[in-house]
Design an enzyme around this catalytic site. Structure first.
Site, PDB file in Angstrom:
ATOM      1  N   GLU A  42       1.639  -1.224   0.224  1.00 52.48           N
ATOM      2  CA  GLU A  42       0.165  -0.069   0.446  1.00 52.48           C
ATOM      3  C   GLU A  42       0.520   1.351   0.059  1.00 52.48           C
ATOM      4  OE1 GLU A  42      -3.577   2.458   2.965  1.00 52.48           O
ATOM      5  OE2 GLU A  42      -2.168   0.444   3.691  1.00 52.48           O
ATOM      6  N   ASN A  98      10.137   7.732   0.996  1.00 53.68           N
ATOM      7  CA  ASN A  98       9.238   8.418  -0.009  1.00 53.68           C
ATOM      8  C   ASN A  98       8.790   7.440  -1.597  1.00 53.68           C
ATOM      9  OD1 ASN A  98       9.183  10.831  -1.927  1.00 53.68           O
ATOM     10  ND2 ASN A  98      10.295  12.468  -1.400  1.00 53.68           N
ATOM     11  N   ASP A 150      -3.506  11.768  -2.474  1.00 51.23           N
ATOM     12  CA  ASP A 150      -3.773  13.208  -2.576  1.00 51.23           C
ATOM     13  C   ASP A 150      -3.848  13.692  -3.906  1.00 51.23           C
ATOM     14  OD1 ASP A 150      -2.844  16.067  -2.567  1.00 51.23           O
ATOM     15  OD2 ASP A 150      -1.453  15.650  -1.182  1.00 51.23           O
ATOM     16  N   LYS A 198      -4.454  20.735  -8.522  1.00 55.05           N
ATOM     17  CA  LYS A 198      -4.025  21.783 -10.095  1.00 55.05           C
ATOM     18  C   LYS A 198      -2.974  21.143 -11.016  1.00 55.05           C
ATOM     19  CE  LYS A 198      -3.354  25.915  -6.220  1.00 55.05           C
ATOM     20  NZ  LYS A 198      -2.370  26.831  -5.411  1.00 55.05           N
ATOM     21  N   ASP A 200     -12.342   9.420  -3.205  1.00 52.01           N
ATOM     22  CA  ASP A 200     -13.759   9.785  -3.168  1.00 52.01           C
ATOM     23  C   ASP A 200     -13.271  11.115  -3.722  1.00 52.01           C
ATOM     24  OD1 ASP A 200     -11.167  11.034  -1.390  1.00 52.01           O
ATOM     25  OD2 ASP A 200     -12.698  13.033  -0.951  1.00 52.01           O
ATOM     26  N   THR A 207     -10.052   1.911   4.799  1.00 49.72           N
ATOM     27  CA  THR A 207      -9.130   3.063   5.749  1.00 49.72           C
ATOM     28  C   THR A 207     -10.203   3.711   6.727  1.00 49.72           C
ATOM     29  OG1 THR A 207      -9.652   4.620   3.965  1.00 49.72           O
ATOM     30  CG2 THR A 207      -8.361   2.673   3.308  1.00 49.72           C
ATOM     31  N   GLU A 208      -9.049   4.259   7.073  1.00 52.56           N
ATOM     32  CA  GLU A 208      -9.894   5.074   7.364  1.00 52.56           C
ATOM     33  C   GLU A 208     -11.123   6.457   7.628  1.00 52.56           C
ATOM     34  OE1 GLU A 208      -6.016   4.045  10.417  1.00 52.56           O
ATOM     35  OE2 GLU A 208      -6.138   4.188   8.460  1.00 52.56           O
ATOM     36  N   TYR A 209     -10.144   7.145   6.232  1.00 51.93           N
ATOM     37  CA  TYR A 209     -10.894   7.800   5.398  1.00 51.93           C
ATOM     38  C   TYR A 209     -12.593   7.234   4.908  1.00 51.93           C
ATOM     39  CZ  TYR A 209      -7.472  11.009   4.757  1.00 51.93           C
ATOM     40  OH  TYR A 209      -6.307  12.746   5.417  1.00 51.93           O
ATOM     41  N   GLU A 210     -12.125   5.935   4.805  1.00 53.48           N
ATOM     42  CA  GLU A 210     -13.567   5.161   3.385  1.00 53.48           C
ATOM     43  C   GLU A 210     -14.334   5.010   4.786  1.00 53.48           C
ATOM     44  OE1 GLU A 210     -13.519   1.836   0.910  1.00 53.48           O
ATOM     45  OE2 GLU A 210     -12.044   1.865   1.896  1.00 53.48           O
TER      46      GLU A 210
END
Length: 251
Positions: A44, A103, A125, A129, A161, A199-202
């Protein structure tokens, strides 16, 4: 992202060499030796706080997992989640998980060609832009690297998302003539997909009813062969079902 880490965080990470890897270079091309087996390796990229990669390792004990992130504090949190998840299974140490501080820009220095079977990109992310498009993890310059380090069964599984990032990613994969499957514009519209790890965001987005977009990209030759075989079997089954309906109608 700026994270305020706890005092002594680096020392804490250094004290967990069986779980936390602070330098990938010595393991490049030799990750199976780190795990002590020949099981497939799934990675991941951008693991965040580590819920996804920890739960995946528990659910799939015969697969090796590596969570990658560049922030010490996120590695600390992920290591805690991983240990808690495995302690509930009666294991003192996660046996099939590594947390790598690195990284993603230098992913080719972490893994050798053909070393991985699957790459997960979860809520990366979006870099909205246009001038930052090259930083998106589904940009061609990154995908080219993924293709190199994935093996004959290689796949990329992508969730976001961000509608704009999803559209960009689909176009990026299409421009590279990659095969996509299981494209979803609203993954949980019929309720939470219990077969998938959140995931936490999901979890947060799903609770708000916010659409989650997902796609699987088939990369390796063996993965492509299996995908085509399953597709042909599905088409044959649909055709057979259609014939049966016609016969019944004639009766």
């Amino acid at each position: 992202m700026r994270l305020r880490g706890r005092k002594g965080i680096r020392e804490s990470l250094e004290s967990q060499p069986e779980l936390v890897v602070l330098d990938a270079a010595p393991h490049r091309g030799n990750w199976k030796a780190f795990f002590g087996n020949d099981n497939p390796i799934h990675v991941e990229l951008g693991m965040g706080k580590g819920r996804f990669i920890s739960q995946m390792s528990v659910r799939n004990p015969h697969i090796n997992f590596i969570g990658v992130d560049m922030y010490d504090e996120l590695l600390r949190r992920a290591s805690e989640k991983a240990r808690i998840a495995w302690e509930e299974k009666g294991e003192s140490e996660p046996p099939n998980l590594a947390l790598l501080r690195a990284n993603i820009e230098g992913i080719e220095t972490m893994f050798a060609p053909g070393e991985l079977e699957r790459i997960y990109l979860n809520f990366s992310d979006p870099w909205p832009k246009s001038k930052h498009a090259r930083r998106r993890l589904t940009h061609e310059r990154f995908v080219t690297k993924y293709i190199d380090i994935l093996n004959e069964k290689g796949e990329i599984h992508f969730k976001t998302d961000s509608q704009s990032l999803f559209e960009f990613s689909l176009n990026s994969f299409a421009d590279m003539e990659l095969v996509m499957r299981n494209i979803s514009l609203n993954l949980h519209k019929d309720g939470p997909r219990e077969d998938l790890v959140f995931t936490e965001y999901e979890t947060k987005f799903a609770e708000k009813g916010q659409p989650i977009h997902r796609v699987e990209v088939v990369i390796g030759e063996e993965a492509l062969r299996q995908h085509r075989e399953r597709r042909q079997e599905s088409l044959r089954a649909e055709a057979a079902a259609g014939v049966e309906v016609d016969d019944e109608g004639e009766e």
